[in-house]
Motif scaffolding. Structure first.
Motif, PDB file in Angstrom:
ATOM      1  N   ILE A   1       0.833  -1.201   0.000  1.00  0.00           N
ATOM      2  CA  ILE A   1       0.000   0.000   0.000  1.00  0.00           C
ATOM      3  C   ILE A   1       0.869   1.254   0.000  1.00  0.00           C
ATOM      4  O   ILE A   1       0.600   2.220  -0.734  1.00  0.00           O
ATOM      5  N   GLY A   2       1.929   1.249   0.809  1.00  0.00           N
ATOM      6  CA  GLY A   2       2.804   2.407   0.871  1.00  0.00           C
ATOM      7  C   GLY A   2       3.456   2.719  -0.468  1.00  0.00           C
ATOM      8  O   GLY A   2       3.472   3.871  -0.916  1.00  0.00           O
ATOM      9  N   ILE A   3       3.987   1.685  -1.116  1.00  0.00           N
ATOM     10  CA  ILE A   3       4.627   1.881  -2.420  1.00  0.00           C
ATOM     11  C   ILE A   3       3.622   2.375  -3.450  1.00  0.00           C
ATOM     12  O   ILE A   3       3.908   3.285  -4.241  1.00  0.00           O
ATOM     13  N   SER A   4       2.430   1.800  -3.451  1.00  0.00           N
ATOM     14  CA  SER A   4       1.400   2.211  -4.411  1.00  0.00           C
ATOM     15  C   SER A   4       1.002   3.668  -4.205  1.00  0.00           C
ATOM     16  O   SER A   4       0.841   4.426  -5.173  1.00  0.00           O
ATOM     17  N   ILE A   5       0.844   4.065  -2.944  1.00  0.00           N
ATOM     18  CA  ILE A   5       0.434   5.444  -2.664  1.00  0.00           C
ATOM     19  C   ILE A   5       1.498   6.438  -3.104  1.00  0.00           C
ATOM     20  O   ILE A   5       1.202   7.422  -3.798  1.00  0.00           O
ATOM     21  N   VAL A   6       2.760   6.193  -2.726  1.00  0.00           N
ATOM     22  CA  VAL A   6       3.803   7.166  -3.060  1.00  0.00           C
ATOM     23  C   VAL A   6       4.075   7.212  -4.558  1.00  0.00           C
ATOM     24  O   VAL A   6       4.361   8.287  -5.112  1.00  0.00           O
ATOM     25  N   GLN A   7       3.970   6.071  -5.239  1.00  0.00           N
ATOM     26  CA  GLN A   7       4.193   6.077  -6.688  1.00  0.00           C
ATOM     27  C   GLN A   7       3.061   6.810  -7.410  1.00  0.00           C
ATOM     28  O   GLN A   7       3.297   7.556  -8.366  1.00  0.00           O
ATOM     29  N   THR A   8       1.823   6.610  -6.945  1.00  0.00           N
ATOM     30  CA  THR A   8       0.689   7.308  -7.550  1.00  0.00           C
ATOM     31  C   THR A   8       0.793   8.805  -7.319  1.00  0.00           C
ATOM     32  O   THR A   8       0.618   9.610  -8.244  1.00  0.00           O
ATOM     33  N   LEU A   9       1.092   9.190  -6.083  1.00  0.00           N
ATOM     34  CA  LEU A   9       1.235  10.616  -5.776  1.00  0.00           C
ATOM     35  C   LEU A   9       2.412  11.226  -6.518  1.00  0.00           C
ATOM     36  O   LEU A   9       2.362  12.399  -6.925  1.00  0.00           O
ATOM     37  N   LEU A  10       3.487  10.436  -6.697  1.00  0.00           N
ATOM     38  CA  LEU A  10       4.642  10.937  -7.426  1.00  0.00           C
ATOM     39  C   LEU A  10       4.263  11.303  -8.856  1.00  0.00           C
ATOM     40  O   LEU A  10       4.607  12.386  -9.354  1.00  0.00           O
ATOM     41  N   THR A  11       3.546  10.414  -9.506  1.00  0.00           N
ATOM     42  CA  THR A  11       3.136  10.671 -10.894  1.00  0.00           C
ATOM     43  C   THR A  11       2.213  11.879 -10.990  1.00  0.00           C
ATOM     44  O   THR A  11       2.405  12.774 -11.828  1.00  0.00           O
ATOM     45  N   ARG A  12       1.213  11.922 -10.127  1.00  0.00           N
ATOM     46  CA  ARG A  12       0.222  12.999 -10.206  1.00  0.00           C
ATOM     47  C   ARG A  12       0.799  14.333  -9.756  1.00  0.00           C
ATOM     48  O   ARG A  12       0.515  15.376 -10.370  1.00  0.00           O
ATOM     49  N   ASN A  13       1.590  14.327  -8.697  1.00  0.00           N
ATOM     50  CA  ASN A  13       2.177  15.589  -8.229  1.00  0.00           C
ATOM     51  C   ASN A  13       3.216  16.127  -9.202  1.00  0.00           C
ATOM     52  O   ASN A  13       3.419  17.346  -9.279  1.00  0.00           O
ATOM     53  N   THR A  14       3.879  15.239  -9.921  1.00  0.00           N
ATOM     54  CA  THR A  14       4.801  15.697 -10.963  1.00  0.00           C
ATOM     55  C   THR A  14       4.036  16.460 -12.048  1.00  0.00           C
ATOM     56  O   THR A  14       4.480  17.528 -12.514  1.00  0.00           O
ATOM     57  N   GLN A  15       2.885  15.934 -12.448  1.00  0.00           N
ATOM     58  CA  GLN A  15       2.067  16.614 -13.464  1.00  0.00           C
ATOM     59  C   GLN A  15       1.553  17.951 -12.953  1.00  0.00           C
ATOM     60  O   GLN A  15       1.563  18.953 -13.686  1.00  0.00           O
ATOM     61  N   VAL A  16       1.097  17.979 -11.701  1.00  0.00           N
ATOM     62  CA  VAL A  16       0.582  19.236 -11.136  1.00  0.00           C
ATOM     63  C   VAL A  16       1.692  20.276 -11.027  1.00  0.00           C
ATOM     64  O   VAL A  16       1.519  21.448 -11.408  1.00  0.00           O
ATOM     65  N   ALA A  17       2.847  19.860 -10.512  1.00  0.00           N
ATOM     66  CA  ALA A  17       3.969  20.790 -10.364  1.00  0.00           C
ATOM     67  C   ALA A  17       4.470  21.271 -11.721  1.00  0.00           C
ATOM     68  O   ALA A  17       4.819  22.455 -11.878  1.00  0.00           O
ATOM     69  N   HIS A  18       4.484  20.378 -12.711  1.00  0.00           N
ATOM     70  CA  HIS A  18       4.910  20.771 -14.062  1.00  0.00           C
ATOM     71  C   HIS A  18       3.971  21.831 -14.621  1.00  0.00           C
ATOM     72  O   HIS A  18       4.409  22.821 -15.228  1.00  0.00           O
ATOM     73  N   SER A  19       2.677  21.637 -14.395  1.00  0.00           N
ATOM     74  CA  SER A  19       1.699  22.608 -14.883  1.00  0.00           C
ATOM     75  C   SER A  19       1.877  23.957 -14.207  1.00  0.00           C
ATOM     76  O   SER A  19       1.829  25.013 -14.865  1.00  0.00           O
TER      77      SER A  19
ATOM     78  N   SER B   1      14.134  20.701 -18.069  1.00  0.00           N
ATOM     79  CA  SER B   1      14.501  21.250 -16.769  1.00  0.00           C
ATOM     80  C   SER B   1      13.269  21.421 -15.887  1.00  0.00           C
ATOM     81  O   SER B   1      13.311  21.127 -14.678  1.00  0.00           O
ATOM     82  N   ILE B   2      12.162  21.870 -16.470  1.00  0.00           N
ATOM     83  CA  ILE B   2      10.918  22.036 -15.709  1.00  0.00           C
ATOM     84  C   ILE B   2      10.410  20.679 -15.223  1.00  0.00           C
ATOM     85  O   ILE B   2       9.978  20.538 -14.075  1.00  0.00           O
ATOM     86  N   THR B   3      10.480  19.684 -16.097  1.00  0.00           N
ATOM     87  CA  THR B   3      10.048  18.330 -15.715  1.00  0.00           C
ATOM     88  C   THR B   3      10.887  17.786 -14.574  1.00  0.00           C
ATOM     89  O   THR B   3      10.373  17.152 -13.639  1.00  0.00           O
ATOM     90  N   GLN B   4      12.190  18.038 -14.636  1.00  0.00           N
ATOM     91  CA  GLN B   4      13.091  17.577 -13.581  1.00  0.00           C
ATOM     92  C   GLN B   4      12.743  18.231 -12.250  1.00  0.00           C
ATOM     93  O   GLN B   4      12.667  17.562 -11.202  1.00  0.00           O
ATOM     94  N   GLN B   5      12.520  19.555 -12.280  1.00  0.00           N
ATOM     95  CA  GLN B   5      12.177  20.266 -11.054  1.00  0.00           C
ATOM     96  C   GLN B   5      10.808  19.822 -10.521  1.00  0.00           C
ATOM     97  O   GLN B   5      10.614  19.681  -9.302  1.00  0.00           O
ATOM     98  N   ALA B   6       9.863  19.565 -11.413  1.00  0.00           N
ATOM     99  CA  ALA B   6       8.534  19.119 -11.009  1.00  0.00           C
ATOM    100  C   ALA B   6       8.605  17.751 -10.340  1.00  0.00           C
ATOM    101  O   ALA B   6       7.932  17.500  -9.328  1.00  0.00           O
ATOM    102  N   ALA B   7       9.421  16.863 -10.907  1.00  0.00           N
ATOM    103  CA  ALA B   7       9.585  15.535 -10.309  1.00  0.00           C
ATOM    104  C   ALA B   7      10.220  15.647  -8.928  1.00  0.00           C
ATOM    105  O   ALA B   7       9.834  14.928  -7.993  1.00  0.00           O
ATOM    106  N   MET B   8      11.194  16.554  -8.773  1.00  0.00           N
ATOM    107  CA  MET B   8      11.842  16.734  -7.473  1.00  0.00           C
ATOM    108  C   MET B   8      10.837  17.214  -6.438  1.00  0.00           C
ATOM    109  O   MET B   8      10.836  16.754  -5.287  1.00  0.00           O
ATOM    110  N   ILE B   9       9.961  18.131  -6.824  1.00  0.00           N
ATOM    111  CA  ILE B   9       8.912  18.616  -5.918  1.00  0.00           C
ATOM    112  C   ILE B   9       8.005  17.461  -5.499  1.00  0.00           C
ATOM    113  O   ILE B   9       7.617  17.343  -4.333  1.00  0.00           O
ATOM    114  N   ALA B  10       7.680  16.584  -6.454  1.00  0.00           N
ATOM    115  CA  ALA B  10       6.811  15.438  -6.151  1.00  0.00           C
ATOM    116  C   ALA B  10       7.492  14.474  -5.179  1.00  0.00           C
ATOM    117  O   ALA B  10       6.840  13.942  -4.273  1.00  0.00           O
ATOM    118  N   TYR B  11       8.776  14.244  -5.363  1.00  0.00           N
ATOM    119  CA  TYR B  11       9.513  13.383  -4.427  1.00  0.00           C
ATOM    120  C   TYR B  11       9.502  13.990  -3.019  1.00  0.00           C
ATOM    121  O   TYR B  11       9.299  13.272  -2.027  1.00  0.00           O
TER     122      TYR B  11
END
Length: 512
Positions: free
Chosen positions: A415-433, A464-474
């Protein structure tokens, strides 16, 4: 399950060191296999001509099979006896490992991994139950420290060992490495572990097992495949969620109506320490494995760390865990286990707070030390938690209790891995936007780049924006685990201090 100690024959001497070595080899073999194959998947994919989705079944089949088979441990240990069950489990797991290494097709390796999961499911709970049985109460803290090292360090070292074996030899050695370990473990169990007569009158609750197994299997499959299939946007995930929910509802209703003949021993839930301890281990499984799942892709994808270097900077966390467990096993004689539990959670939370400060540019020490600190904190938690959880549980419930304990740890990790991976993907998209919204002609910093109209420059800017967005999601994921760790601390108050059971101590004194 009654204890395997031959209480009727107190003259029988237990060779505790050799029994401990044998069962810890078996435990380490099983826990390593939960992560050792991860880094070898790309090599397997090419060798077995499998697609990206298909090759993940090498991992999923093992996880689902182990999850379904784990609840059987208590009943099988009564029916076969602990020694026979452990021998079957070690022998079957070793043979299945050889079949995995010899596999030439995807179907063969998935079937072999299913066998690995089925046979390996009982190794961890049986090892914990045996260590509790063969050690007197005053030595159980040290025994749980030894057991915890195999359970906690195995998954951490798995990717490092798997990467080295794959690079130095080939992916098949990820499985062949189990053959000598399994042979030594089987010899040790056969030679040194005492046996008892099985309980032939033990009834099997087929309906209870079927509903619980179906619920756990569907839940594990849903958690493992959800991120790939966009969760409830997929008919498969919806079907697995419905199967898990309906099956679990039937299991609850069945357990409540049949009473003591149920497959699940509901007496376990009446023990406050055990109930609280299993919830704690659920959280620990989620936090520990989620962190281990986040760090390698962050280092490799965002910071271009090679696989070998990634293994080297993440492995020291295992050293922190081992050190803390050895220390905790000795301190339990002098310090209230609840104080040590509280200290461990605070140290783990501090490490997660350090991870929340990560940036794109990190030195090796920035990765190593928070990992070591977190590993040390988890080691301080794991030993007293294992000791307190089973301190008030009767020996007859230990096999079922250890199986439930291990199952909750595994479900928590999924459950923990699923939650963090899902949030990572979605938060990366939100931060990129959000970041991309500031890239326009009115921004003086990026205006020259956009004015030139170079596609290469725009592509570099987007990367560069994608990289920064992914870092924010992590960082958001690390913050979530930090908050979860702090939130669980007040539950320490629900745990009662360990009390020595005079009757059990008398039995162990007779053994000595």
């Amino acid at each position: 399950m009654a204890s395997d100690l031959p209480a009727a024959k107190p003259a029988v001497a237990l060779n505790r060191p050799m029994i401990t070595i044998a069962i810890m080899l078996a435990t380490l073999m099983q826990t390593l296999d939960s992560t050792i194959a991860n880094v070898a998947l790309p090599h397997m994919q090419g060798s077995l001509s499998a697609s990206q989705d298909e090759i993940t079944w090498v991992l999923t089949s093992y996880i689902v099979a182990a999850a379904i088979a784990t609840p059987l441990t208590g009943w099988l240990s009564d029916r076969l006896s602990v020694k026979r069950l452990l021998m079957f489990a070690i022998g079957g797991f070793t043979v299945a490992s050889a079949l995995c290494g010899l596999s030439e097709t995807l179907t063969q390796i998935v079937a072999s991994r299913l066998l690995q999961g089925i046979f390996g499911a009982s190794l961890v709970p049986l090892s914990q139950s045996i260590l509790l049985d063969i050690n007197p109460r005053e030595k159980q803290g040290q025994a749980m420290a030894v057991w915890g090292m195999g359970v906690m360090v195995g998954p951490i070292l798995g990717p490092t060992l798997g990467g080295w074996l794959t690079d130095s030899y080939n992916w098949r050695w990820v499985f062949f490495i189990n053959l000598p370990i399994g042979a030594f473990a089987l010899f040790g169990v056969l030679t040194f572990l005492p046996s008892r007569e099985p309980k032939h009158d033990t009834k099997f609750d087929a309906f209870g097992f079927a509903t619980l197994g179906l619920a756990i299997g569907a839940l594990q499959a849903m958690l493992d495949r959800g991120e790939q299939l966009d969760w409830f946007g997929s008919h498969e995930i919806v079907a697995e969620a419905l199967i898990a929910s309906i099956s679990f509802a039937f299991f609850i209703a069945h357990t409540a109506t049949v009473g003591k003949s149920s497959f699940f021993k509901y007496e376990l839930l009446k023990d406050r320490n055990f109930a609280t301890g299993t919830f704690f281990i659920f959280i620990i499984g989620a936090v520990m494995y989620a962190t281990r799942a986040l760090l390698p892709p962050m280092l490799q994808n965002l910071m271009n760390y090679p696989v070998a270097t990634t293994g080297l900077v993440t492995a020291p966390s295992g050293a922190g865990t081992m050190l803390a467990m050895l220390l905790a096993g000795r301190l339990l004689k002098h310090i209230d286990a609840r104080v040590m539990l509280l200290t461990g959670f605070v140290v783990s939370a501090f490490a997660l707070w350090q991870m929340m400060q990560y940036t794109i540019v990190l030195s090796a020490s920035n990765i190593v030390w928070p990992g070591v600190i977190q590993g040390f904190g988890l080691g301080l938690v794991f030993v007293p938690l294992s000791t307190l959880t089973f301190s008030t549980l009767t020996p007859t419930l230990r096999a079922d209790g250890t199986a439930t304990y291990s199952l909750m740890r595994n479900i928590g990790s999924s459950i923990g891995i699923s939650i963090v991976q899902t949030l990572l993907t979605r938060n990366t998209q939100v931060a990129h936007s959000d970041l991309a919204a500031n890239v326009n002609l009115f921004n003086p910093i990026v205006q020259p780049i956009l004015a030139m109209g170079s596609r290469v420059d725009v592509a570099v800017l987007d990367a560069s924006i994608t990289q920064q967005a992914a870092m924010i999601a992590y960082l958001n994921d690390f913050k979530l685990m930090f908050v979860a760790t702090l939130a669980v601390i007040p539950l320490v108050l629900l745990i009662r201090p360990s009390r020595t059971a005079s009757s059990e101590s008398a039995v162990h004194a007779a053994m000595d």
